[in-house]
Design an enzyme around this catalytic site. Structure first.
Site, short mmCIF file in Angstrom:
data_model
loop_
_atom_site.label_atom_id
_atom_site.label_comp_id
_atom_site.label_asym_id
_atom_site.label_seq_id
_atom_site.Cartn_x
_atom_site.Cartn_y
_atom_site.Cartn_z
N CYS A 81 52.81 -29.67 -69.10
CA CYS A 81 54.04 -30.13 -68.41
C CYS A 81 53.84 -31.46 -67.72
O CYS A 81 54.82 -32.11 -67.35
CB CYS A 81 54.49 -29.06 -67.43
N HIS A 141 59.63 -32.06 -62.75
CA HIS A 141 59.47 -31.23 -63.95
C HIS A 141 60.38 -30.01 -63.79
O HIS A 141 60.45 -29.42 -62.71
CB HIS A 141 58.00 -30.82 -64.09
N ASN A 152 62.70 -25.06 -69.69
CA ASN A 152 61.45 -25.82 -69.56
C ASN A 152 61.06 -26.37 -70.94
O ASN A 152 60.65 -25.62 -71.81
CB ASN A 152 60.37 -24.89 -69.00
#
Ligand code: UT7
Length: 332
Positions: A116, A257, A287
């Site tokens: 990520c 994020h 995500n």
């Protein structure tokens, strides 16, 4: 701030999200979950799934979007960096495949594996190449086809992820008060057990057993990751603000994020930022790992919500563990 320093500035953006939408109601049918649980615990309502190709194909679409809206000649690109943990194959790199598919034949290419934090880590590398004069036009893509490694029988993880790609072009600028100003990055490999893919690598090569034991999917100890993600993302965002003498008044946007709305809210709270100053698209895309941050930036730019001179703080936390923040002043 030093004068006449060469900095890397974002001079073009592009994004791609697949058409196919999986909403929370869909997950109610395939695992033991509810729209209410997913919405309140994560903030996610929908995510997109790419059915017609690999990660490099999504990266190509993000680049095509960039080329359609900005004057970028692929042959002038000298470097391609792709942040991804879902490469088309172990090797060659997804960046080499992207180079071939977009005809960027004068570029050298490599991937960055930081989950990520893939985009933030890539910015640090890209920035160094541009500031040192080694690169004049650097294409940086965050792309992940998380549906390729999500276990759609595991309610703990499958509801979280989506597929997307987004791209930025970085070029040198000597203009004052613009471009990538600062980066702070961290890693802590002791976190490897909490978030990983257990097999397929040299530790546990693919075998009938690894497939039968579902070891080729994302494994996450959600609770453990949640705890460190909240403190990691908030601490580093506050650290980069303090290092650069920034108050919440100075910041136009936090670009976090997009893993969990609760982590995003906690980070914004620590930075004393109002909700309107936080880029959010987790409700639409979930995500998308290395794509979340450039996807937010591209989307807000397209929606005309960004203006030249805006001060942005990018921040992420992911597998490794890897985390960090970028302070940049918007240049488009
Ligand atoms: O992007 C890379 C970094 N990753 C992250 O930042 C993610 C960090 N972690 C999280 O975002 C959260 O931990 C999750 C969203 C993954 C999980 O939320 P949570 O509030 O931490 O839930 P939990 O894992 O503590 O589970 C609470 C309960 C459990 O049931 P019991 O044991 O209390 O009976 C789970 O089995 O919720 C259950 N649960 C679900 N229930 C309905 C887990 N997933 C689901 C689900 N639907 N999809």
């Amino acid at each position: 701030m030093e004068n006449n320093k060469i900095r890397a500035a974002i001079t073009a953006v592009g994004m791609f999200v697949p058409e196919k939408v999986l909403d929370n109601k869909y997950f109610e049918k395939i695992v033991d979950t509810t729209d209410e649980w997913i919405t309140t615990r994560t903030g996610i309502k929908e995510r997109r799934i790419f059915e017609h190709g690999a990660t490099s194909d999504m990266a190509v679409e993000a680049c095509k979007d960039m080329f359609a809206n900005f004057n970028v000649n692929p042959e002038e690109i000298d470097t391609i960096v792709v942040g991804t943990i879902t490469p088309d194959m172990f090797f060659p790199s997804t960046s080499c495949l992207l180079q071939y598919k977009i005809g960027a034949k004068n570029a050298w290419c490599f991937d960055v594996s930081a989950a990520c934090s893939g985009f933030i880590y890539s910015i640090q590398v890209a920035r160094s190449l541009v500031e040192s004069g080694k690169s004049k036009k650097l294409l940086l893509v965050g792309a992940d086809k998380m549906s390729a490694i999500a276990d759609y029988t595991d309610r703990n993880t499958c509801i979280l992820f989506g597929d997307a790609a987004a791209a930025v072009l970085l070029e040198p600028t000597s203009e004052e008060n613009t471009g990538i100003i600062d980066t702070i990055l961290y890693s802590d490999g002791s976190g490897h057990e909490a978030l990983n893919m257990k097999a397929g690598g040299s530790l546990r090569p693919s075998s009938i057993e690894t497939v039968q034991n579902k070891m080729h999917y994302v494994y996450q100890d959600g609770k453990a990751v949640f705890k460190v993600a909240v403190s990691g993302m908030a601490d580093v965002a506050v650290e980069i603000m303090q290092k650069n003498n920034l108050t919440s008044e100075d910041i136009a946007y936090l670009v976090p994020h997009q893993a969990n709305m609760r982590i995003i809210n906690a980070t914004a709270e620590r930075m004393k930022l109002a909700k309107e100053k936080v880029m959010i698209n987790i409700h639409k895309y979930g995500n998308t790992t290395a794509a979340t941050i450039p996807l937010c930036i591209s989307e807000y730019y397209k929606d005309k919500k960004l203006k030249k001179g805006d001060k942005l703080i990018l921040t992420s936390f992911g597998a490794g563990f890897t985390w960090g923040s970028v302070y940049l002043i918007w240049s488009l």
